[in-house]
Structures are given as C-alpha cells and as structure tokens.
Design a protein around this motif. Structure first.
Motif, PDB file in Angstrom:
ATOM      1  N   GLU A  59     -36.834 -63.902  26.370  1.00  0.00           N
ATOM      2  CA  GLU A  59     -37.268 -63.101  25.117  1.00  0.00           C
ATOM      3  C   GLU A  59     -38.544 -63.847  24.534  1.00  0.00           C
ATOM      4  O   GLU A  59     -39.410 -63.259  23.902  1.00  0.00           O
ATOM      5  CB  GLU A  59     -36.287 -62.827  24.205  1.00  0.00           C
ATOM      6  N   LEU A  60     -38.292 -65.332  24.351  1.00  0.00           N
ATOM      7  CA  LEU A  60     -39.416 -65.727  23.498  1.00  0.00           C
ATOM      8  C   LEU A  60     -40.788 -65.947  24.546  1.00  0.00           C
ATOM      9  O   LEU A  60     -41.894 -65.825  23.820  1.00  0.00           O
ATOM     10  CB  LEU A  60     -38.996 -67.537  23.233  1.00  0.00           C
ATOM     11  N   ASP A  61     -40.401 -65.685  25.766  1.00  0.00           N
ATOM     12  CA  ASP A  61     -41.733 -65.736  26.671  1.00  0.00           C
ATOM     13  C   ASP A  61     -42.325 -64.563  26.321  1.00  0.00           C
ATOM     14  O   ASP A  61     -43.649 -64.219  26.292  1.00  0.00           O
ATOM     15  CB  ASP A  61     -41.176 -65.894  27.956  1.00  0.00           C
ATOM     16  N   ILE A  62     -41.601 -63.406  26.281  1.00  0.00           N
ATOM     17  CA  ILE A  62     -42.297 -62.248  25.993  1.00  0.00           C
ATOM     18  C   ILE A  62     -42.677 -61.950  24.706  1.00  0.00           C
ATOM     19  O   ILE A  62     -43.800 -61.617  24.682  1.00  0.00           O
ATOM     20  CB  ILE A  62     -40.880 -60.927  26.009  1.00  0.00           C
ATOM     21  N   LEU A  63     -42.185 -62.566  23.775  1.00  0.00           N
ATOM     22  CA  LEU A  63     -42.937 -62.553  22.374  1.00  0.00           C
ATOM     23  C   LEU A  63     -44.239 -63.257  22.463  1.00  0.00           C
ATOM     24  O   LEU A  63     -45.419 -62.647  22.014  1.00  0.00           O
ATOM     25  CB  LEU A  63     -41.986 -63.478  21.310  1.00  0.00           C
ATOM     26  N   VAL A  64     -44.290 -64.517  22.915  1.00  0.00           N
ATOM     27  CA  VAL A  64     -45.816 -65.296  23.155  1.00  0.00           C
ATOM     28  C   VAL A  64     -46.618 -64.492  24.017  1.00  0.00           C
ATOM     29  O   VAL A  64     -47.735 -64.276  23.457  1.00  0.00           O
ATOM     30  CB  VAL A  64     -45.114 -66.697  23.481  1.00  0.00           C
TER      31      VAL A  64
END
Ligand code: ADP
Length: 256
Positions: A149-154
């Motif tokens: 999810e943090l990958d998608i956010l960034v």
C-alpha cells in the motif's frame, strides 16, 4: 410528580431518538458495504472482457494492413480501452482497501527503499528528475505500514508530481522524522493547484478543469486511493500548493 413525569418523558424521547440514530447508522453502513461489494464485483466482471478487447485490438493491428486513417481510429479505441482498464484497476484497488474484511497488517517499512523502487520503475529520463532526500538515521524513516500500500501511495504522488510539471523540472521526495511520525514530502515545481480545487482533491473522480490537466491521462482516483491508504495507516495528509508555482504533498505516517 409533574417534574419527574416530565424528566421521564424526556428520557423516553431521548432513548427513541438515539435508537433511530443507531438504526440510521446501521442502514448507512449496510448501504456502504453494498456499494463496496457492487463496485468490486462490477470491476472484476469488467476486467476480463477489457483485457480480451485490448488483446484483439493488438491482434487486428498486426494481421490487417490498416491505412493511416483506420490506424488512427484503432489507436483511439486502444487509448479508450487502456483508460478503462486503469479506471477498473483503480476501482478494484479502492474496493479492496475499503473492505473491512481486509485488515491492514502493518510491519516495519524502510521508506527510502519504497521510494527508490518506485523511482526505478519509472522510465529513464523521469528517474533523473526525482531527487530523494533522507534526513536522519535508518530508524528515523521506518514507518509502520503495509509495504504494498505504501508503494501505491508513493507511486501515485510521484506520478502526479511528474505528470503535472515540466519534463525538465525536478521532483523531490524528502523523508524525515517528526515526533511519532515519519514525514514523506513530495514536491514539484509544476502547474500547482488553485485554492478552489484543493478542497476537492481527494474526492473520487475529481480532476481539475485546468487545461494542462485535461490534456494528461488520469482517472481522478489516484489521490482518493492515497487518502484512503493514509487513513488506514492512522496517518494524515496535507497539501501546500500555489497555482503556477508547484505543489507539496506531505504525508505523516506512524513511525515503527
Ligand atoms: P489523476 O488521475 O487525474 O491524476 P488524482 O486523483 O491523482 O487523479 O489527482 C486529482 C487531481 O488533482 C488531478 O487531476 C489534478 O487536477 C490534481 N493534482 C494532483 N496532483 C497534482 C500535482 N502534483 N500538481 C498539480 N495538480 C495535481
């Protein structure tokens, strides 16, 4: 006795109002669950025929020698299908992160690695545009979260910063610790966002009327996804932007 009776009457009315309110909340919750399931099912059903459509467009382009005009028409159909795939994928993602049966499983995530991965996956000229600044030690930039999810956010923040700024201008992703949070700041010197638009940024399907936005591809779901991910992590997001100067998206995530 009159006083006691009046108090009792008021208490009964309050209890009824409270029960009605609870019932309304239950109904809204059920409706929201229904909406999430409907979107997920619909998106899922749309995915396969869309993939088949894209494959067939590609096939047609190779087996038939099309004249330039027909080729142009096919290219437009292809662009439409690609856009639809992106909308469907984003909707599926939104349904997934909005699904209460899919709880967040947080772990320690070293944010500079996430940013490096995202940047290395973008095309070569773009890589040179993104500067990563890490302030502090390793433990200062360890966030508690879901790496995917943090990958998608960034990805969404960096893609936007690049998409809405000049190809020669720099995009910076800065990471630092602030109290109990890790701060991720994505800055660009792009088209900026008017104050009127800033109010709607995180709404589903919102895209600015700005000409420079309309000429770029997009679903208007990227920032909605970003905001949901931030909320799921117990974080918050801020925007500082000036039209014609650029934007800063600042995300606060709980530190590990
Ligand atoms: P889109 O797919 O349109 O990029 P997003 O949800 O990611 O959708 O963003 C919503 C809108 O917010 C964009 O259409 C654009 O108007 C504005 N926006 C987002 N990021 C930026 C940015 N870095 N600079 C200028 N405008 C932005």
């Amino acid at each position: 006795a009159l006083e006691v009776g009046r108090d009792l009457g008021r208490a009964v009315l309050n209890a009824r109002a409270l029960e009605r309110e609870r019932e309304l909340v239950r109904e809204l919750k059920a409706l929201d669950d229904y909406k999430t399931t409907l979107i997920a099912t619909l998106s899922h059903e749309l995915k396969s025929p869309l993939a088949a459509m894209l494959a067939n467009i590609e096939l047609l382009d190779t087996i038939v020698d099309l004249d330039p005009e027909a080729h142009g028409v096919l290219a437009a159909v292809d662009r439409g299908a690609v856009r639809l795939v992106k909308v469907v994928e984003d909707l599926l993602l939104l349904a997934k992160i909005g699904d209460p049966r899919m709880p967040l499983l947080p772990r320690s995530v070293y944010l500079p690695d996430v940013v490096e991965d995202v940047v290395s996956l973008t095309s070569i000229p773009s890589q040179q545009r993104v500067k990563i600044e890490t302030i502090g030690d390793v433990e200062d930039v360890l966030a508690l979260g879901d790496p995917t999810e943090l990958d998608i956010l960034v990805t969404n923040l960096v893609t936007n910063a690049m998409k809405y700024s000049d190809e020669s201008s720099e995009v910076t992703v800065a990471l630092r610790r602030e109290g109990a949070d890790v701060v991720l700041e994505c800055s660009d010197h792009g088209i900026g966002i008017s104050e009127a638009d800033q109010v709607h940024l995180f709404r589903e399907f919102f895209r600015s009327e700005h000409r420079a936005v309309r000429t770029k591809p997009g679903t208007g779901l990227g920032l909605t996804i970003v905001e949901r991910i931030v909320a799921r992590h117990g974080g918050r997001i801020e925007v500082d932007s000036t039209l014609g100067e650029g934007s800063v998206f600042r995300v606060f995530l709980p530190a590990a």
